[in-house]
Scaffold this motif. Structure first.
Motif, PDB file in Angstrom:
ATOM      1  N   SER A  13       4.221  15.025  -2.378  1.00 31.71           N
ATOM      2  CA  SER A  13       3.782  16.690  -2.233  1.00 31.71           C
ATOM      3  C   SER A  13       2.723  17.203  -2.240  1.00 31.71           C
ATOM      4  N   GLN A  14       2.095  16.141  -2.711  1.00 31.46           N
ATOM      5  CA  GLN A  14       0.491  16.988  -2.527  1.00 31.46           C
ATOM      6  C   GLN A  14       0.142  16.442  -1.515  1.00 31.46           C
ATOM      7  N   THR A  15       0.216  14.824  -1.063  1.00 29.09           N
ATOM      8  CA  THR A  15      -1.185  14.367  -0.281  1.00 29.09           C
ATOM      9  C   THR A  15      -0.387  14.397   1.515  1.00 29.09           C
ATOM     10  N   GLY A  16       1.149  14.415   0.994  1.00 29.97           N
ATOM     11  CA  GLY A  16       1.219  14.447   2.336  1.00 29.97           C
ATOM     12  C   GLY A  16       1.496  13.001   3.057  1.00 29.97           C
ATOM     13  N   THR A  17       1.631  11.701   2.209  1.00 37.56           N
ATOM     14  CA  THR A  17       0.998  10.366   2.909  1.00 37.56           C
ATOM     15  C   THR A  17       1.937   9.716   1.414  1.00 37.56           C
ATOM     16  N   PHE A  18       2.699   8.660   1.596  1.00 40.52           N
ATOM     17  CA  PHE A  18       3.241   7.343   0.529  1.00 40.52           C
ATOM     18  C   PHE A  18       1.864   6.549   0.758  1.00 40.52           C
ATOM     19  N   SER A  19       0.777   6.469   1.708  1.00 41.72           N
ATOM     20  CA  SER A  19       0.040   5.376   1.646  1.00 41.72           C
ATOM     21  C   SER A  19      -1.115   5.455   0.138  1.00 41.72           C
ATOM     22  N   LEU A  20      -1.093   4.311  -0.279  1.00 39.08           N
ATOM     23  CA  LEU A  20      -2.182   4.233  -1.050  1.00 39.08           C
ATOM     24  C   LEU A  20      -3.957   4.902  -1.050  1.00 39.08           C
ATOM     25  N   TYR A  21      -3.956   3.818   0.572  1.00 37.76           N
ATOM     26  CA  TYR A  21      -5.370   3.433   0.675  1.00 37.76           C
ATOM     27  C   TYR A  21      -5.750   4.913   1.876  1.00 37.76           C
ATOM     28  N   ASP A  75       1.360  -0.763   0.144  1.00 38.67           N
ATOM     29  CA  ASP A  75      -0.097   0.130   0.136  1.00 38.67           C
ATOM     30  C   ASP A  75       0.899   1.420   0.098  1.00 38.67           C
ATOM     31  N   ASN A  76       2.031   1.042   0.723  1.00 38.72           N
ATOM     32  CA  ASN A  76       3.275   2.055   0.927  1.00 38.72           C
ATOM     33  C   ASN A  76       3.606   1.866  -0.484  1.00 38.72           C
ATOM     34  N   LEU A  77       3.986   3.320  -1.089  1.00 38.53           N
ATOM     35  CA  LEU A  77       4.487   3.838  -2.490  1.00 38.53           C
ATOM     36  C   LEU A  77       5.950   3.077  -2.001  1.00 38.53           C
ATOM     37  N   ILE A  78       6.862   3.315  -1.171  1.00 39.04           N
ATOM     38  CA  ILE A  78       8.435   3.190  -1.092  1.00 39.04           C
ATOM     39  C   ILE A  78       8.183   1.818  -1.029  1.00 39.04           C
ATOM     40  N   MET A 123      -4.351   8.346   0.140  1.00 40.20           N
ATOM     41  CA  MET A 123      -4.816   9.187  -0.816  1.00 40.20           C
ATOM     42  C   MET A 123      -5.815   8.832  -1.694  1.00 40.20           C
ATOM     43  N   SER A 124      -6.650   7.703  -1.358  1.00 41.74           N
ATOM     44  CA  SER A 124      -8.102   7.278  -2.277  1.00 41.74           C
ATOM     45  C   SER A 124      -8.908   8.831  -2.615  1.00 41.74           C
ATOM     46  N   GLY A 125      -9.527   9.321  -3.635  1.00 43.01           N
ATOM     47  CA  GLY A 125     -10.000  10.522  -3.271  1.00 43.01           C
ATOM     48  C   GLY A 125      -9.557  11.249  -3.798  1.00 43.01           C
ATOM     49  N   TYR A 126      -7.964  10.994  -3.886  1.00 43.35           N
ATOM     50  CA  TYR A 126      -7.374  12.058  -4.252  1.00 43.35           C
ATOM     51  C   TYR A 126      -7.547  12.794  -5.792  1.00 43.35           C
ATOM     52  N   SER A 127      -7.576  13.660  -6.063  1.00 43.39           N
ATOM     53  CA  SER A 127      -7.073  13.827  -7.889  1.00 43.39           C
ATOM     54  C   SER A 127      -6.067  14.247  -7.942  1.00 43.39           C
ATOM     55  N   ILE A 128      -4.830  13.689  -9.589  1.00 41.89           N
ATOM     56  CA  ILE A 128      -3.718  13.795  -9.965  1.00 41.89           C
ATOM     57  C   ILE A 128      -4.161  14.136 -11.292  1.00 41.89           C
ATOM     58  N   SER A 129      -2.665  14.892 -11.966  1.00 48.14           N
ATOM     59  CA  SER A 129      -3.292  15.878 -13.041  1.00 48.14           C
ATOM     60  C   SER A 129      -2.873  14.786 -13.930  1.00 48.14           C
ATOM     61  N   SER A 130      -2.791  14.510 -15.355  1.00 45.53           N
ATOM     62  CA  SER A 130      -2.902  13.320 -16.243  1.00 45.53           C
ATOM     63  C   SER A 130      -1.482  13.259 -16.718  1.00 45.53           C
ATOM     64  N   PHE A 131       0.002  14.722 -16.459  1.00 48.11           N
ATOM     65  CA  PHE A 131       1.308  14.644 -16.899  1.00 48.11           C
ATOM     66  C   PHE A 131       1.492  13.106 -15.268  1.00 48.11           C
ATOM     67  N   ILE A 132       1.302  13.827 -14.148  1.00 51.88           N
ATOM     68  CA  ILE A 132       1.646  12.180 -13.134  1.00 51.88           C
ATOM     69  C   ILE A 132       1.450  11.377 -13.259  1.00 51.88           C
ATOM     70  N   PHE A 133      -0.085  11.311 -14.095  1.00 53.63           N
ATOM     71  CA  PHE A 133      -0.068   9.485 -13.848  1.00 53.63           C
ATOM     72  C   PHE A 133       0.268   9.611 -15.264  1.00 53.63           C
ATOM     73  N   PHE A 134       1.231  10.118 -16.577  1.00 51.55           N
ATOM     74  CA  PHE A 134       1.454   9.723 -17.873  1.00 51.55           C
ATOM     75  C   PHE A 134       2.647   9.119 -17.077  1.00 51.55           C
ATOM     76  N   VAL A 135       3.556   9.798 -16.185  1.00 51.06           N
ATOM     77  CA  VAL A 135       5.261   9.664 -15.835  1.00 51.06           C
ATOM     78  C   VAL A 135       5.112   8.413 -15.145  1.00 51.06           C
ATOM     79  N   PHE A 136       3.764   8.141 -14.535  1.00 47.42           N
ATOM     80  CA  PHE A 136       3.543   6.856 -12.932  1.00 47.42           C
ATOM     81  C   PHE A 136       3.140   6.015 -14.145  1.00 47.42           C
ATOM     82  N   LEU A 137       2.950   5.790 -15.437  1.00 47.39           N
ATOM     83  CA  LEU A 137       2.748   5.044 -16.571  1.00 47.39           C
ATOM     84  C   LEU A 137       3.520   4.769 -17.403  1.00 47.39           C
ATOM     85  N   ILE A 138       4.363   4.924 -17.088  1.00 51.06           N
ATOM     86  CA  ILE A 138       6.026   4.969 -17.771  1.00 51.06           C
ATOM     87  C   ILE A 138       7.034   3.824 -17.382  1.00 51.06           C
ATOM     88  N   GLY A 139       6.241   3.722 -15.615  1.00 43.62           N
ATOM     89  CA  GLY A 139       7.236   2.732 -15.000  1.00 43.62           C
ATOM     90  C   GLY A 139       7.000   1.928 -15.507  1.00 43.62           C
TER      91      GLY A 139
END
Length: 214
Positions: A170-178, A115-118, A180-196
């Motif tokens: 930096s936007q949510t103050g947490t590394f927990s995906l759980y 659940d943790n991004l790290i 982060m539920s409900g937060y919206s992110i930009s298309s660019f950040i989604f694209f950066v994540f998608l590359i990985g």
């Protein structure tokens, strides 16, 4: 139970180093089979939200219905691979295949349950290291070149993906995906994540390392 499933492959690595090397492939096969059974049992431990959780300090691991499917597939395929490999490695003096195969299985389950991004990034990179060692298993020049190509593509993609993790924190103050539920992110950040994701999964246009690895 989730803790046992997560750490059992790494326990198998230790056992493989303790017992005679000729038993390592058998130990790896047994560990993978036990993983299938334990994972199949997990739905019985699901709470009212259809998930089961294991906390390691501030780091959370969880299994929901989707994670269960991927964990079952990963464990079952690992079991079949170890069984298929009996004839190839039973005479090997040093069974590095079982060693790295178990680490790969454990890291895949770590990615699935994180659940943790790290912790997700850590297991993601351990899986990449395992892939590198398995692709270049025989340490011959052509195998090493293929392994280097796979490692460079997947690790570069993972590094780019990590930038999206930093932004999310930096936007949510947490590394927990759980959390982060409900937060919206930009298309660019989604694209950066998608590359990985697509570099590791050998998706076009970053698919070229996988045919070379076969």
């Amino acid at each position: 139970m989730l803790m046992l499933i997560l750490f059992l492959p790494f326990i198998g690595v230790v056992l493989g180093k303790i017992f005679p090397k000729k038993f390592f492939i058998f130990i790896a096969s047994l560990i993978a089979f036990i993983e299938v059974l334990l994972t199949a049992y997990l739905p019985l431990l699901f709470d009212e939200t259809n998930k089961t959780i294991f906390e390691l300090g501030d780091i959370l691991f969880l299994c929901d219905e989707i994670g269960l499917i991927f964990a079952l597939i990963s464990s079952f395929i690992a079991f079949l691979i170890f069984i298929y490999s009996f004839g190839y490695f039973k005479e090997e003096e040093k069974d590095y295949f079982s060693f790295w195969g178990l680490i790969f299985l454990g890291s895949m389950l770590g990615v699935i349950f994180s659940d943790n991004l790290i912790s997700l990034y850590f297991f993601w990179e351990v899986a990449g290291l395992s892939s590198y060692r398995l692709i270049g298993f025989y340490r011959e020049k052509d195998h090493l070149l293929k392994a280097d190509k796979a490692f460079m593509i997947t690790t570069s993609g993972a590094g780019i993906m990590f930038l999206s993790f930093v932004y999310l924190y930096s936007q949510t103050g947490t590394f927990s995906l759980y959390k982060m539920s409900g937060y919206s992110i930009s298309s660019f950040i989604f694209f950066v994540f998608l590359i990985g994701v697509i570099t590791k999964s050998a998706t076009f246009p970053f698919h070229t390392w996988l045919p070379d690895a076969s």
